[in-house]
Scaffold this motif. Structure first.
Motif, PDB file in Angstrom:
ATOM      1  N   LEU A  51      40.054  -4.260   7.449  1.00 62.80           N
ATOM      2  CA  LEU A  51      39.896  -5.728   8.280  1.00 62.80           C
ATOM      3  C   LEU A  51      40.008  -6.407   7.344  1.00 62.80           C
ATOM      4  N   ALA A  52      39.518  -6.157   6.565  1.00 62.29           N
ATOM      5  CA  ALA A  52      39.829  -6.812   5.211  1.00 62.29           C
ATOM      6  C   ALA A  52      41.027  -6.653   4.251  1.00 62.29           C
ATOM      7  N   ARG A  53      41.794  -5.568   4.399  1.00 60.02           N
ATOM      8  CA  ARG A  53      43.304  -6.071   3.247  1.00 60.02           C
ATOM      9  C   ARG A  53      43.893  -6.675   4.621  1.00 60.02           C
ATOM     10  N   GLU A  54      43.682  -6.378   5.840  1.00 61.58           N
ATOM     11  CA  GLU A  54      44.774  -7.445   7.004  1.00 61.58           C
ATOM     12  C   GLU A  54      44.877  -8.552   6.785  1.00 61.58           C
ATOM     13  N   LEU A  55      43.398  -9.513   6.822  1.00 62.90           N
ATOM     14  CA  LEU A  55      42.680 -10.910   6.395  1.00 62.90           C
ATOM     15  C   LEU A  55      43.644 -11.101   5.030  1.00 62.90           C
ATOM     16  N   ILE A  56      43.284 -10.243   3.964  1.00 62.13           N
ATOM     17  CA  ILE A  56      43.960 -10.677   2.766  1.00 62.13           C
ATOM     18  C   ILE A  56      45.156 -10.938   2.415  1.00 62.13           C
ATOM     19  N   VAL A  63      43.276 -14.377  -4.376  1.00 60.88           N
ATOM     20  CA  VAL A  63      42.374 -13.240  -3.967  1.00 60.88           C
ATOM     21  C   VAL A  63      41.523 -12.699  -5.158  1.00 60.88           C
ATOM     22  N   LEU A  64      40.422 -12.568  -5.524  1.00 56.63           N
ATOM     23  CA  LEU A  64      39.437 -11.709  -5.997  1.00 56.63           C
ATOM     24  C   LEU A  64      38.515 -11.401  -5.372  1.00 56.63           C
ATOM     25  N   ILE A  65      38.480  -9.854  -5.907  1.00 54.92           N
ATOM     26  CA  ILE A  65      37.936  -9.400  -5.549  1.00 54.92           C
ATOM     27  C   ILE A  65      36.730  -7.709  -6.965  1.00 54.92           C
ATOM     28  N   PRO A 139      43.373 -22.537  -1.966  1.00 55.35           N
ATOM     29  CA  PRO A 139      42.088 -21.812  -1.329  1.00 55.35           C
ATOM     30  C   PRO A 139      41.513 -20.368  -2.086  1.00 55.35           C
ATOM     31  N   LEU A 140      41.085 -19.907  -1.717  1.00 54.48           N
ATOM     32  CA  LEU A 140      40.130 -19.301  -2.511  1.00 54.48           C
ATOM     33  C   LEU A 140      38.986 -18.096  -2.158  1.00 54.48           C
ATOM     34  N   ILE A 141      39.743 -16.434  -2.036  1.00 48.94           N
ATOM     35  CA  ILE A 141      39.164 -15.456  -0.687  1.00 48.94           C
ATOM     36  C   ILE A 141      38.383 -14.918  -2.269  1.00 48.94           C
ATOM     37  N   VAL A 142      36.872 -14.905  -2.340  1.00 50.45           N
ATOM     38  CA  VAL A 142      36.474 -13.830  -3.137  1.00 50.45           C
ATOM     39  C   VAL A 142      35.208 -12.697  -2.758  1.00 50.45           C
ATOM     40  N   ALA A 143      36.162 -11.453  -2.683  1.00 48.02           N
ATOM     41  CA  ALA A 143      35.848  -9.978  -1.800  1.00 48.02           C
ATOM     42  C   ALA A 143      34.632  -9.642  -2.301  1.00 48.02           C
ATOM     43  N   ALA A 168      36.071 -26.931  -1.858  1.00 47.49           N
ATOM     44  CA  ALA A 168      36.481 -26.111  -1.949  1.00 47.49           C
ATOM     45  C   ALA A 168      36.574 -24.890  -0.984  1.00 47.49           C
ATOM     46  N   PRO A 169      37.676 -24.908  -0.612  1.00 46.70           N
ATOM     47  CA  PRO A 169      38.332 -23.942   0.616  1.00 46.70           C
ATOM     48  C   PRO A 169      38.269 -22.433   0.042  1.00 46.70           C
ATOM     49  N   LEU A 170      36.802 -21.768  -0.347  1.00 41.81           N
ATOM     50  CA  LEU A 170      36.261 -20.576  -0.245  1.00 41.81           C
ATOM     51  C   LEU A 170      35.649 -19.875   0.886  1.00 41.81           C
ATOM     52  N   LEU A 171      36.410 -18.513   0.627  1.00 40.96           N
ATOM     53  CA  LEU A 171      35.712 -17.470   1.443  1.00 40.96           C
ATOM     54  C   LEU A 171      35.212 -16.594   0.733  1.00 40.96           C
ATOM     55  N   LEU A 172      33.675 -16.186   1.379  1.00 36.77           N
ATOM     56  CA  LEU A 172      33.751 -15.723   0.694  1.00 36.77           C
ATOM     57  C   LEU A 172      33.279 -13.988   1.328  1.00 36.77           C
ATOM     58  N   LEU A 173      34.072 -12.981   1.233  1.00 35.23           N
ATOM     59  CA  LEU A 173      34.095 -12.173   2.095  1.00 35.23           C
ATOM     60  C   LEU A 173      33.033 -10.679   2.024  1.00 35.23           C
ATOM     61  N   CYS A 174      32.130 -10.322   2.343  1.00 36.26           N
ATOM     62  CA  CYS A 174      31.362  -8.715   2.270  1.00 36.26           C
ATOM     63  C   CYS A 174      31.450  -8.298   2.978  1.00 36.26           C
TER      64      CYS A 174
END
Length: 179
Positions: A51-56, A63-65, A139-143, A168-174
Motif C-alpha cells: 500500500l505504501a509502495r503504491e502511494l509512493i 521520498v525518504l525511507i 513535496p516530501l514523504i518521509v516513511a 511544509a508539504p510533508l507526509l509522515l507515513l508510518c
C-alpha cells in the motif's frame, strides 16, 4: 530502500479505498502546506508495504525511507540515519535556513557514533528543520517502516515534527503492526 521503490508486476487489487485515503492525506499536505501524519497498521503479510509502495509510486513527491530495527545497540535513530544518508549533503539540503549549521550538527549527533551532549529535543528540532527545508522545494514523504519496533524517543520525534513543522508539504507515513 528497495522494498518501496522496486516495481511489482502483480496488479494492485482490493485496497483502492485505503490508497485513496492516503492520496487525499498527501494532497492535503501539499494543498495546505502543512504536515500530515498517516499510519498504515496491520498484521504481517496483509500488504502494508505494498500500500505504501503504491502511494509512493503514484505521487510526485520526494521520498525518504527509514526502517526501525527490532534489536541492537544504537537503534533509536537508525531510521533517521538511513534517511540522512538518502539526503546526502545536509548543509546543501538545509541551504536557506538561518540555523542550517546548528540543525546539521544536531542531525550529525543523532546519526553519528554518539549523541552525547545533544538532547532528544534538539535532535527532533534538527530533523524538523531538515524536513521543512526539503519540503519547501518539493513535496516530501518521509516513511518509517516497522514502526512497531521504534523506541519511544523516535515516536516522540515523529509526533513533534507532525505537530510543529511549518510551511511544509510533508507526509509522515508510518507502517506498523498492531502490536
Amino acid at each position: 530502500v528497495p522494498a518501496f521503490t522496486r516495481p511489482i508486476k502483480a496488479p494492485f487489487v482490493g485496497r483502492e479505498d485505503e490508497l485513496e485515503r492516503l492520496e487525499r492525506t498527501l494532497a492535503r499536505a501539499i494543498g495546505e502546506r502543512s504536515p500530515q501524519l498517516a499510519t498504515i497498521v496491520g498484521p504481517p503479510g496483509i500488504g502494508k508495504s505494498r500500500l505504501a509502495r503504491e502511494l509512493i509510486q503514484r505521487s510526485q513527491a520526494r521520498v525518504l525511507i527509514g526502517r526501525c530495527l527490532s534489536y541492537g545497540e544504537g537503534i533509536t535513530y537508525w531510521p533517521l540515519s538511513e534517511i540522512a544518508s538518502q539526503v546526502g549533503d545536509l548543509q546543501s539540503a538545509l541551504r536557506d535556513d538561518t540555523d542550517s549549521g546548528l540543525a546539521a550538527s544536531r542531525i550529525a549527533a543523532a546519526v553519528g557514533p554518539s549523541a552525547a551532549g545533544v538532547s532528544s529535543e534538539e535532535i527532533a528540532w534538527g530533523f524538523r528543520k531538515l524536513f521543512e527545508a526539503i519540503a519547501r522545494t518539493e513535496p516530501l514523504i518521509v516513511a518509517f517502516d516497522d514502526l512497531h519496533w521504534a523506541e519511544p524517543t523516535l515516536l516522540d520525534l515523529i509526533e513533534y515534527v507532525s505537530t510543529f513543522a511549518q510551511d511544509a508539504p510533508l507526509l509522515l507515513l508510518c507502517i506498523a503492526r498492531p502490536d
